[in-house]
Design an enzyme around this catalytic site. Sequence first.
Site, PDB file in Angstrom:
ATOM      1  N   TYR A 198       0.824  -1.211   0.000  1.00 15.78           N
ATOM      2  CA  TYR A 198       0.000   0.000   0.000  1.00 15.78           C
ATOM      3  C   TYR A 198       0.862   1.266   0.000  1.00 15.78           C
ATOM      4  O   TYR A 198       0.372   2.342  -0.360  1.00 15.78           O
ATOM      5  CB  TYR A 198      -0.923   0.054   1.219  1.00 15.78           C
ATOM      6  N   HIS A 202       0.149 -11.605   1.902  1.00 15.39           N
ATOM      7  CA  HIS A 202      -0.832 -10.822   1.146  1.00 15.39           C
ATOM      8  C   HIS A 202      -1.426 -11.605  -0.023  1.00 15.39           C
ATOM      9  O   HIS A 202      -2.646 -11.620  -0.239  1.00 15.39           O
ATOM     10  CB  HIS A 202      -0.178  -9.531   0.640  1.00 15.39           C
TER      11      HIS A 202
END
Length: 267
Positions: free
Chosen positions: A39, A97
Amino acid sequence: MSIPALGLGTFRLTGQTVIDSVRNGLDVGYRAIDTAQIYGNEVEVGQAIEESGVPRNELFLTTKIWTENLSRERLIPSLKESLTKLHMESVDLTLIHWPSPADTVLVAEFMLALAEAKEQGLTKQIGVSNFTIGLMQRAIDAVGVKEIATNQIELSPFLQNRKAVAFAQSQGIHITSYMTLAYGKVLKDPVIQAIAKEREATPAQVALAWAMQLGYSVIPSSTKRVNLESNLAAQSLHLSADELARIEALERNDRLTSPDGLAPAWD
């Protein structure tokens, strides 16, 4: 340590935008924050937490290991880098992730490295994200099911991921739903809107309440304080069996997140 039912997501939020979102979220009562290495906002999330004045022991912080850091040599050093950015000694939950593309790094290798990070005190819990049934089984085989706190998956009224959910729940693995509002598409659905009108609630509250009532955690994001407050109030909305059934009927396998070269073969 249980995973909070409702947290604040930070996907696609960067710079001052994510600082404001996290600070507003903490100010109105959120105590769980979800971020990730990819991110690019761990520094800002850490800054917002520091500036909020909320004690660390009141927070539940999640980050996620990106695919380029899955090797045994990279995973723990990358998590330490994340902790430096966040100004934290440890996080509460660390997730893989995405599974390694084309099995470049085997599930056993990165799960054992993640378990080692937990043993070192870098993270209190570990888990996975975007894992199919087969991948969950491989993770279980590597470290044992009790080590896997959650599988964070795309899940909304339009994509209920029933096979993966059923397997996870049969193993005692908690489900965390991301994109519960399907980029806002759910908010425009006539069924969701009708239930919201009947309940004097917002469509977002209805969708979030539906997921939480099924036992999932949710991590919606927002840049608007009024929406942050409204979403938080979804915890007090209890839907009837009929309302849950009406939402269940919205399933259409409408998957929005399936990046080429990264996504596994979905169940």
